[in-house]
Write an enzyme that holds these catalytic residues in place. Structure first.
Site, PDB file in Angstrom:
ATOM      1  NE  ARG A 107     139.046  10.774  96.182  1.00 34.39           N
ATOM      2  CZ  ARG A 107     137.982  10.484  95.430  1.00 34.39           C
ATOM      3  NH1 ARG A 107     137.735  11.191  94.338  1.00 34.39           N
ATOM      4  NH2 ARG A 107     137.162   9.517  95.776  1.00 34.39           N
ATOM      5  CG  HIS A 134     137.822   4.346  96.452  1.00 34.25           C
ATOM      6  ND1 HIS A 134     137.668   5.151  97.574  1.00 34.25           N
ATOM      7  CD2 HIS A 134     136.938   4.833  95.534  1.00 34.25           C
ATOM      8  CE1 HIS A 134     136.753   6.082  97.322  1.00 34.25           C
ATOM      9  NE2 HIS A 134     136.303   5.906  96.101  1.00 34.25           N
ATOM     10  CD  GLN A 137     132.450   3.424  95.577  1.00 31.91           C
ATOM     11  OE1 GLN A 137     132.647   4.624  95.517  1.00 31.91           O
ATOM     12  NE2 GLN A 137     131.232   2.891  95.487  1.00 31.91           N
ATOM     13  CG  ASP A 225     136.333   2.323  88.412  1.00 31.36           C
ATOM     14  OD1 ASP A 225     135.664   3.358  88.159  1.00 31.36           O
ATOM     15  OD2 ASP A 225     137.349   2.346  89.151  1.00 31.36           O
ATOM     16  CB  CYS A 266     132.891   3.318  92.400  1.00 34.06           C
ATOM     17  SG  CYS A 266     134.164   3.811  91.225  1.00 34.06           S
ATOM     18  NE  ARG A 294     132.149   6.275  99.134  1.00 36.67           N
ATOM     19  CZ  ARG A 294     133.003   7.007  98.409  1.00 36.67           C
ATOM     20  NH1 ARG A 294     132.887   7.043  97.099  1.00 36.67           N
ATOM     21  NH2 ARG A 294     133.988   7.669  98.987  1.00 36.67           N
TER      22      ARG A 294
HETATM   23  N1   CP Z   1     133.168   6.978  93.747  1.00 33.77           N
HETATM   24  C1   CP Z   1     133.844   8.078  94.146  1.00 33.77           C
HETATM   25  O1   CP Z   1     134.728   8.013  94.995  1.00 33.77           O
HETATM   26  O2   CP Z   1     133.431   9.233  93.556  1.00 33.77           O
HETATM   27  P1   CP Z   1     134.121  10.676  93.653  1.00 33.77           P
HETATM   28  O3   CP Z   1     135.404  10.599  92.888  1.00 33.77           O
HETATM   29  O4   CP Z   1     133.125  11.602  93.035  1.00 33.77           O
HETATM   30  O5   CP Z   1     134.374  11.000  95.096  1.00 33.77           O
HETATM   31  N1  NVA Z   2     139.331   4.193  89.573  1.00 27.95           N
HETATM   32  C1  NVA Z   2     138.782   5.521  89.677  1.00 27.95           C
HETATM   33  C2  NVA Z   2     137.838   5.616  90.825  1.00 27.95           C
HETATM   34  C3  NVA Z   2     137.175   6.951  91.000  1.00 27.95           C
HETATM   35  C4  NVA Z   2     136.286   7.031  92.198  1.00 27.95           C
HETATM   36  C5  NVA Z   2     139.915   6.527  89.815  1.00 27.95           C
HETATM   37  O1  NVA Z   2     140.829   6.296  90.611  1.00 27.95           O
HETATM   38  O2  NVA Z   2     139.877   7.537  89.113  1.00 27.95           O
END
Ligand code: CP
Ligand code: NVA
Length: 308
Positions: A107, A134, A137, A225, A266, A294
């Site tokens: 990530r 992502h 997700q 989101d 998400c 997930r």
């Molecule tokens: N939805 C998601 O990716 O959550 P986290 O940021 O907690 O991993």
């Molecule tokens: N759009 C959000 C998703 C988190 C899982 C971010 O990137 O912070």
């Protein structure tokens, strides 16, 4: 090498097989304690590095648990604590990690980090979220939709608010799984043209509609989101909130969607901002199924990456 970098970079048949396998693996362990091993142990002897350059709850826990259920082992690494965060190149990091582990999940911020990691790693690399996409997700979201409502092909998905990284992967999925997507939000936050163009080229109907109430008419799925993503400047928060407030998913908005429409987020959510608790905890919501899925979706993704 089976890297899982983005939904549009993976074959549609492979994606479909992953969704099927994820559902089967979920069924096969119903009722078991979370830490109990799966009957099959396809990751026995395999070591998986989980690298986080941004915070995470779901991605961190679901990947770690998924590897363990399949018999593998994990190393949880924080980008800041690695030399990666202190000047070592991504290419060198990738080559070094490839000597220690069988699979890398990362990530990160800039998607170029992910792409370079994949280019120089001798082992598969999985995208656990970048500023732009992502994909894990949305694999979980497709699984979740289909568990509740059957095939997602031909359905109308409405994305509300910011055309962000999660929205981008929804557009990729629209192209690959054959559903339509309407984006409703202010013009400043439109999804990138590249992602819209991709989905249209694949035959999906992609609509931009500024009026949230018009947008959700006939919707099978409404998605929200956060209005401020991890890569967005906190200083822009107030301006973003002001622009995005008309796109809040509340009961009034949901009442304009199909009566059997689902609601997804998400997570993490900012309750009473992008969506109200009445919707998040209401009859349309499947947000915690998404979170659980997930785990199952990523187990299938990891198996595909490793060919096991
Ligand atoms: N939805 C998601 O990716 O959550 P986290 O940021 O907690 O991993
Ligand atoms: N759009 C959000 C998703 C988190 C899982 C971010 O990137 O912070």
């Amino acid at each position: 090498m089976n890297h899982f970098l983005d939904i549009h970079k993976t074959g549609a048949a492979d994606l479909r097989n992953m969704i099927t396998q994820a559902g089967e693996m979920k069924q096969a362990r119903l009722g078991r304690p979370k830490g109990a091993p799966d009957d099959d142990q396809p990751l026995a002897g395999q070591m998986v590095a989980l690298i986080f350059e941004k915070p995470s709850t779901r991605t961190r826990v679901s990947f770690d648990l998924g590897v363990r259920q399949m018999g593998g082992q994990t190393m949880l690494l924080s980008g800041n604590d690695m030399q990666l965060g202190h000047g070592e190149t991504i290419a060198d990091t990738a080559r070094v990690l490839s000597r220690y582990v069988d699979l890398i999940m990362i990530r990160t911020f800039d998607e170029d980090v992910l792409i370079e990691m994949a280019e120089y790693a001798d082992v598969p690399v999985i995208n656990g979220l970048t500023d732009r996409t992502h994909p894990c997700q949305i694999m979980a979201d497709v699984l979740t939709y289909e568990e509740h409502r059957g095939p997602i092909a031909g359905k109308k998905v409405v994305w509300t608010g910011d055309g962000n990284n999660v929205c981008s992967s929804f557009l990729h999925a629209a192209g690959q799984f054959g559903f339509d997507l309407t984006f409703t939000g202010p013009a400043q936050f439109d999804p990138e043209e590249e992602f819209v163009g991709y989905a249209r080229k694949k035959g999906s109907k992609i609509t931009i509609e500024r009026d949230a109430f018009k947008a959700v008419e006939g919707a099978d799925l409404v998605v929200a989101d956060t209005w401020v993503s991890m890569h967005d400047a906190q200083s822009a928060k107030e301006r973003r909130h002001n622009l995005l407030r008309p796109y809040q998913v509340n009961e009034r908005l949901m009442s304009h969607a199909r009566p059997d429409a689902l609601f997804m987020h998400c997570l993490p959510a900012h309750r009473e901002e992008e969506a109200t608790s009445a919707v998040m905890d209401g009859p349309h919501s499947v947000i915690f199924d998404e979170a659980e899925n997930r785990l199952h979706a990523q187990k299938a993704i990891m198996r595909w990456c490793l060919g096991v």
